[in-house]
Design a protein around this motif. Sequence first.
Motif, PDB file in Angstrom:
ATOM      1  N   ILE A   1      50.423  32.397  72.024  1.00 28.78           N
ATOM      2  CA  ILE A   1      49.440  31.535  71.905  1.00 28.78           C
ATOM      3  C   ILE A   1      48.206  32.338  71.295  1.00 28.78           C
ATOM      4  CG2 ILE A   1      48.388  31.760  74.372  1.00 28.78           C
ATOM      5  CD1 ILE A   1      47.374  29.007  74.107  1.00 28.78           C
ATOM      6  N   VAL A   2      47.630  31.720  70.221  1.00 28.23           N
ATOM      7  CA  VAL A   2      46.333  32.107  69.554  1.00 28.23           C
ATOM      8  C   VAL A   2      45.139  31.484  70.244  1.00 28.23           C
ATOM      9  CG1 VAL A   2      45.032  32.236  67.319  1.00 28.23           C
ATOM     10  CG2 VAL A   2      47.550  32.531  67.283  1.00 28.23           C
ATOM     11  N   VAL A   3      44.199  32.216  70.721  1.00 29.90           N
ATOM     12  CA  VAL A   3      43.113  31.551  71.023  1.00 29.90           C
ATOM     13  C   VAL A   3      42.001  32.275  70.380  1.00 29.90           C
ATOM     14  CG1 VAL A   3      41.339  30.858  73.211  1.00 29.90           C
ATOM     15  CG2 VAL A   3      44.143  31.150  73.303  1.00 29.90           C
ATOM     16  N   ILE A   4      40.918  31.528  69.668  1.00 24.83           N
ATOM     17  CA  ILE A   4      40.134  32.011  68.703  1.00 24.83           C
ATOM     18  C   ILE A   4      38.544  31.600  69.650  1.00 24.83           C
ATOM     19  CG2 ILE A   4      38.838  32.082  66.676  1.00 24.83           C
ATOM     20  CD1 ILE A   4      41.418  30.567  65.471  1.00 24.83           C
ATOM     21  N   ASN A   5      38.020  32.630  70.063  1.00 25.23           N
ATOM     22  CA  ASN A   5      36.869  32.774  70.840  1.00 25.23           C
ATOM     23  C   ASN A   5      35.903  33.614  70.755  1.00 25.23           C
ATOM     24  OD1 ASN A   5      35.304  31.735  72.973  1.00 25.23           O
ATOM     25  ND2 ASN A   5      35.937  33.380  74.217  1.00 25.23           N
ATOM     26  N   PRO A   6      34.412  33.189  69.985  1.00 21.33           N
ATOM     27  CA  PRO A   6      33.985  31.859  69.597  1.00 21.33           C
ATOM     28  C   PRO A   6      35.161  31.108  68.624  1.00 21.33           C
ATOM     29  CG  PRO A   6      32.327  33.416  69.677  1.00 21.33           C
ATOM     30  CD  PRO A   6      33.517  34.105  70.082  1.00 21.33           C
ATOM     31  N   GLY A   7      35.145  29.806  68.425  1.00 23.40           N
ATOM     32  CA  GLY A   7      36.051  29.145  67.630  1.00 23.40           C
ATOM     33  C   GLY A   7      35.791  29.191  66.072  1.00 23.40           C
ATOM     34  N   ASN A   8      36.838  29.258  65.150  1.00 21.34           N
ATOM     35  CA  ASN A   8      36.606  29.025  63.720  1.00 21.34           C
ATOM     36  C   ASN A   8      37.617  28.120  63.444  1.00 21.34           C
ATOM     37  OD1 ASN A   8      36.664  29.296  60.954  1.00 21.34           O
ATOM     38  ND2 ASN A   8      37.228  31.436  61.118  1.00 21.34           N
ATOM     39  N   PRO A   9      37.229  27.000  62.944  1.00 16.58           N
ATOM     40  CA  PRO A   9      36.147  26.461  62.555  1.00 16.58           C
ATOM     41  C   PRO A   9      35.213  25.960  63.563  1.00 16.58           C
ATOM     42  CG  PRO A   9      37.785  24.777  61.944  1.00 16.58           C
ATOM     43  CD  PRO A   9      38.237  25.879  62.713  1.00 16.58           C
ATOM     44  N   THR A  10      35.543  25.645  64.478  1.00 19.42           N
ATOM     45  CA  THR A  10      34.743  24.817  65.447  1.00 19.42           C
ATOM     46  C   THR A  10      33.675  25.319  66.202  1.00 19.42           C
ATOM     47  OG1 THR A  10      36.497  25.544  66.964  1.00 19.42           O
ATOM     48  CG2 THR A  10      36.891  23.473  66.023  1.00 19.42           C
ATOM     49  N   GLY A  11      33.621  26.740  66.447  1.00 26.46           N
ATOM     50  CA  GLY A  11      32.303  27.392  66.935  1.00 26.46           C
ATOM     51  C   GLY A  11      32.051  27.481  68.660  1.00 26.46           C
ATOM     52  N   GLN A  12      33.156  26.591  69.240  1.00 27.75           N
ATOM     53  CA  GLN A  12      33.047  26.625  70.474  1.00 27.75           C
ATOM     54  C   GLN A  12      33.072  27.763  71.197  1.00 27.75           C
ATOM     55  OE1 GLN A  12      35.764  26.240  69.372  1.00 27.75           O
ATOM     56  NE2 GLN A  12      37.295  26.061  70.541  1.00 27.75           N
ATOM     57  N   VAL A  13      32.319  28.012  72.410  1.00 30.15           N
ATOM     58  CA  VAL A  13      32.591  29.367  73.182  1.00 30.15           C
ATOM     59  C   VAL A  13      33.008  28.836  74.429  1.00 30.15           C
ATOM     60  CG1 VAL A  13      31.112  31.205  74.401  1.00 30.15           C
ATOM     61  CG2 VAL A  13      30.573  30.487  72.282  1.00 30.15           C
ATOM     62  N   LEU A  14      34.234  29.336  74.809  1.00 27.56           N
ATOM     63  CA  LEU A  14      34.920  29.038  76.140  1.00 27.56           C
ATOM     64  C   LEU A  14      34.100  29.346  77.176  1.00 27.56           C
ATOM     65  CD1 LEU A  14      38.516  30.393  75.021  1.00 27.56           C
ATOM     66  CD2 LEU A  14      37.710  28.133  74.939  1.00 27.56           C
ATOM     67  N   ALA A  15      34.312  28.490  78.337  1.00 22.65           N
ATOM     68  CA  ALA A  15      33.595  28.764  79.558  1.00 22.65           C
ATOM     69  C   ALA A  15      34.527  29.767  80.569  1.00 22.65           C
ATOM     70  CB  ALA A  15      33.695  27.306  80.428  1.00 22.65           C
ATOM     71  N   GLU A  16      34.073  30.481  81.417  1.00 21.08           N
ATOM     72  CA  GLU A  16      35.004  31.426  82.127  1.00 21.08           C
ATOM     73  C   GLU A  16      35.956  30.810  82.570  1.00 21.08           C
ATOM     74  OE1 GLU A  16      31.394  34.582  83.485  1.00 21.08           O
ATOM     75  OE2 GLU A  16      33.346  34.645  84.546  1.00 21.08           O
ATOM     76  N   GLY A  17      35.723  29.548  83.407  1.00 16.92           N
ATOM     77  CA  GLY A  17      36.998  28.931  84.088  1.00 16.92           C
ATOM     78  C   GLY A  17      37.942  28.727  83.187  1.00 16.92           C
ATOM     79  N   ASN A  18      37.511  28.363  82.073  1.00 16.95           N
ATOM     80  CA  ASN A  18      38.763  27.949  80.878  1.00 16.95           C
ATOM     81  C   ASN A  18      39.623  29.195  80.771  1.00 16.95           C
ATOM     82  OD1 ASN A  18      37.980  25.866  77.773  1.00 16.95           O
ATOM     83  ND2 ASN A  18      39.542  25.477  79.599  1.00 16.95           N
ATOM     84  N   GLN A  19      38.993  30.219  80.412  1.00 12.45           N
ATOM     85  CA  GLN A  19      39.406  31.396  80.090  1.00 12.45           C
ATOM     86  C   GLN A  19      40.502  31.803  81.098  1.00 12.45           C
ATOM     87  OE1 GLN A  19      35.765  33.396  78.682  1.00 12.45           O
ATOM     88  NE2 GLN A  19      37.446  34.373  77.431  1.00 12.45           N
ATOM     89  N   ARG A  20      40.112  31.605  82.448  1.00 14.11           N
ATOM     90  CA  ARG A  20      40.965  32.038  83.432  1.00 14.11           C
ATOM     91  C   ARG A  20      42.296  30.930  83.448  1.00 14.11           C
ATOM     92  NH1 ARG A  20      36.091  33.618  86.337  1.00 14.11           N
ATOM     93  NH2 ARG A  20      35.759  31.164  87.063  1.00 14.11           N
ATOM     94  N   GLU A  21      42.006  29.553  83.241  1.00 13.52           N
ATOM     95  CA  GLU A  21      43.264  28.962  83.263  1.00 13.52           C
ATOM     96  C   GLU A  21      44.075  29.415  82.138  1.00 13.52           C
ATOM     97  OE1 GLU A  21      40.988  25.185  82.217  1.00 13.52           O
ATOM     98  OE2 GLU A  21      42.274  24.382  83.696  1.00 13.52           O
ATOM     99  N   ILE A  22      43.616  29.789  81.178  1.00 16.36           N
ATOM    100  CA  ILE A  22      44.395  30.310  79.892  1.00 16.36           C
ATOM    101  C   ILE A  22      45.422  31.521  80.266  1.00 16.36           C
ATOM    102  CG2 ILE A  22      44.335  31.151  77.480  1.00 16.36           C
ATOM    103  CD1 ILE A  22      41.862  29.533  77.229  1.00 16.36           C
ATOM    104  N   VAL A  23      44.504  32.509  81.019  1.00 16.44           N
ATOM    105  CA  VAL A  23      45.156  33.759  81.394  1.00 16.44           C
ATOM    106  C   VAL A  23      46.208  33.462  82.564  1.00 16.44           C
ATOM    107  CG1 VAL A  23      45.048  35.902  82.794  1.00 16.44           C
ATOM    108  CG2 VAL A  23      43.117  35.098  80.959  1.00 16.44           C
ATOM    109  N   GLU A  24      45.937  32.430  83.243  1.00 18.47           N
ATOM    110  CA  GLU A  24      47.177  32.098  84.351  1.00 18.47           C
ATOM    111  C   GLU A  24      48.247  31.312  83.734  1.00 18.47           C
ATOM    112  OE1 GLU A  24      45.781  33.141  88.220  1.00 18.47           O
ATOM    113  OE2 GLU A  24      47.786  32.647  87.440  1.00 18.47           O
ATOM    114  N   PHE A  25      47.971  30.601  82.661  1.00 19.25           N
ATOM    115  CA  PHE A  25      48.939  29.698  81.966  1.00 19.25           C
ATOM    116  C   PHE A  25      49.888  30.783  81.062  1.00 19.25           C
ATOM    117  CE2 PHE A  25      50.610  26.091  79.840  1.00 19.25           C
ATOM    118  CZ  PHE A  25      50.878  26.394  78.558  1.00 19.25           C
TER     119      PHE A  25
END
Lengths: 486, 481
Positions: A227-251
């Motif tokens: 899975i590709v995760v772009i953080n901060p996002g391109n083109p969208t610019g969002q910065v992931l919240a820590e909780g979100n990042q933890r979910e992704i790692v678990e996933f």
Amino acid sequence: MGSTQSPPVTFNSINPKVLKCEYAVRGEIVSHAQRLQQELQTKPDCYPFDEILYCNIGNPQSLGQLPVTFFREVLALCDHPSILDKSETHALFSSDAIARARQILDLIPGRATGAYSHSQGIKGLRDAIAAGITARDGFPANADDIFLTDGASPAVHMMMQLLIRSEKDGILCPIPQYPLYSASIALHGGSLVPYYLDEAAGWGLEVSEVKKQLEDARSKGIAVRAIVVINPGNPTGQVLAEGNQREIVEFCKKESLVLLADEVYQENIYVENKKFNSFKKIARSMGCGEKDLSLVSFQSVSKGYYGECGKRGGYMEVTGFGADVREQIYKLASVNLCSNISGQILASLVMNPPKVGYESYESFTAEKNGILSSLARRAKALEDAFNSLEGVTCNKAEGAMYLFPRLHLPRKAIEAAKAVNAAPDAFYARRLLDATGIVVVPGSGFGQVPGTWHFRCTILPQENKIPAIITRLKAFHESFMGEFCD
Amino acid sequence: MSPKPLDYESLNENVKKVAYAVRGELYLRASELQKEGKKIIFTNVGNPHALGQKPLTFPRQVVALCQAPFLLDDPNVGLLFPADAIARAKHYLSMTSGGLGAYSDSRGLPGIRKEVAAFIERRDGYPSDPELIFLTDGASKGVMQILNTIIRNEKDGILVPVPQYPLYSATISLYGGSLVPYYLEEEANWGLDFHNIRQSVAAARSKGITVRAMVIINPGNPTGQCLSEANIRELLKFCFQENLVLLADEVYQQNIYQDERPFISARKILFDMGPPISKEVQIVSFHTVSKGYWGECGQRGGYFEMTNLPPQTVDEIYKVASVSLSPNVPGQIFLGLMVNPPKPGDISYLKFVVESKAVLESLRRRAHIMTDGFNSCRNVVCNFTEGAMYSFPQICLPPKAIEDAKKAGKAPDVFYCLKLLEATGISTVPGSGFGQKEGVFHLRTTILPAEEEMPAIMASFKKFNDEFMEQYEDYRGYSRM
């Protein structure tokens, strides 16, 4: 024989994966802009604008951003080390730049910056980068995990090459995404498995959506590898919240996916309430070690506050792979021998900038903060401008270098686009270019929810040009909507 | 615990097939020994500056100024930099929009591509179109891009000389194509044998392979031979008849150590031959700043020039180049300086000429020292290094040595090279890394070690080799070293 056959290399006989690959950032609209620019040079009054403003590409220094002085001083000295021992050099260069150049050259056998280095990059520079990562994250990094490359893009290609065996191998990519990913997957013959970011929730990443797409792909017989995760996002610019990042790692752990973390915009954060956390840091802080997560983190010298695109410097940090896979990664890197040395040096400077106490610290910090605060102001100004336009909504750029406004186009506009065989966002972007000289990239180049239209615009034109850009934009948009209103 | 998402078994098979001996087993062993404190002479890769060759002064001055353009406004700049370097830095900076830190055109800065075209025109006497010249991060990236464009699947074959520089075999494996070998004739000074080449093509075609392209490396790597005009004409006719695109690796064009066969580009000869062939045969020619007398390997500067490729194909190649955005700008400037060096009358001209000549003349002398040195060794035969940067002696290994190699689980030339490394610290690349005829063994070394050190290096080699040969040819002895 000979001329009665079609030549060996023609459009019909080249690699079909090359034909399939697309990269809109330097695509059709840019070619058109270049033609207009050439015409402007010979006939300056032929268009209602004086210059072409390239807002299609994250190329800060081409739009007037200045390089960081300290970095350039060190690079110049490393390019021409014979002046280091001359007394006149102190009249032209700061003493800490001279000291840093000496220290770097001592890491290079024979001070030979013109020699091919170790295929992962000069060891001493990798040590410095590892130290920089450790200081940033609070978790140790290893020089042997680092592969210095000519920009982050070649590192992405290498990983795709390793991961993709056939079109049955899928790579999860955010939609919208930076089209290096779709292009690279096409070039290497794999399948892009899209997961949609939620525009209504500030381009948020929902793991439930990723899971749905993953299962859907698997049911079609696709082996989803990464899975590709772009953080901060391109083109969208969002910065992931820590909780979100933890979910992704678990996933990733659970679904056995390689996490490809594109973190090239890690120094471009414009909001107070978010900060950059590397995926490595998040994983390690969760107790996820090398045995639990296969992670590749990409960084570049092209973005941040340094914006050194033309240098082609970057690296990937590779953790959680077996020794036999690591050997293969090394082998691939060795075929190209090594990345350019100047870019390697710059990567080590970016990860180890001047600290308190350095002679250059204050001027360096002033330059850095000047650039970053200006970027934040420009992000806000353009975001507000887009939101003020009728039928346009624009999420905040929390980070990176882009805005990705949504166009709610009237039916007549959509029909007019269809009539000339253009996607509606491409039609709008072309009209915008022809009226104002501003070059943006249609949203279709990045992917979007079907039936929605966007374009990507950088926040990079110099701050003093922004008001005029906004004025032109508004005038064009009003006229466009006037022409096509229902 | 679930299996890792990427383990050896689930890697792309093509990656596993890739072999690149230049930085393979011998190099890794040499690096290990170096870490343990042994003095190693790295002759595994054509990397002049790593062996003491100094960079030319003028280009370094120009690029340093381009890195730090604020110096140009400093009143003290003349204390450290000559006026022509300052002028040239301004010249190159004016070609960029934003200096070294901005992505350039994906094909490279138009101004530099024009300089390259002008160089080609002066060299060959035929005009060259800058739009058909693409700059790349080193010639290797260009080779990979072109092969990726040509190879569709394993049924596409690329004719490659044997011995070859293993970038070609590695890239063909990576992109899933087929390597169709054509053997160079060692007894005929590594010459071409067209009868043999035709046989290779026929054999490939009988296996259902479509032979698409032919690689020539001129001057040769690892073999060093310089092709004659007649050779190249024959090659072009062959490509015309067999409908092949010629991939002309000409990166060593400035490394010529004999006067009978100066370098002539394949493109020049094609145009000399006139229509129809000059309008039909497709060529891609490669060049670099890494070799010649520049040796600026670490800059990653190179280009390829396309001849007779249809516009749509050129567009597709451009599209793929654009995904990587642009080649590194400092490397582009090195290339500009290489094709457009200081001229008579320029302040830096004399120094530049002195530096350049010194390198080339020394390389020529070292080519002789090495060839003669190898030929003085027992069971070693070595063709003269007519060009490029390598020596590729044939090592006639006694049967007992080959046996011992087998017992050690190593290819015979790998076995020999490892022993050579352990005994002398000389790190070479076994001939199997480049390809050779069955049962014939070689090693590749460079002619790059410093001239003063060459006699000692050759003496060290001779001592090891002659002892090795004596050991293994001694039927009474106990063959263990």
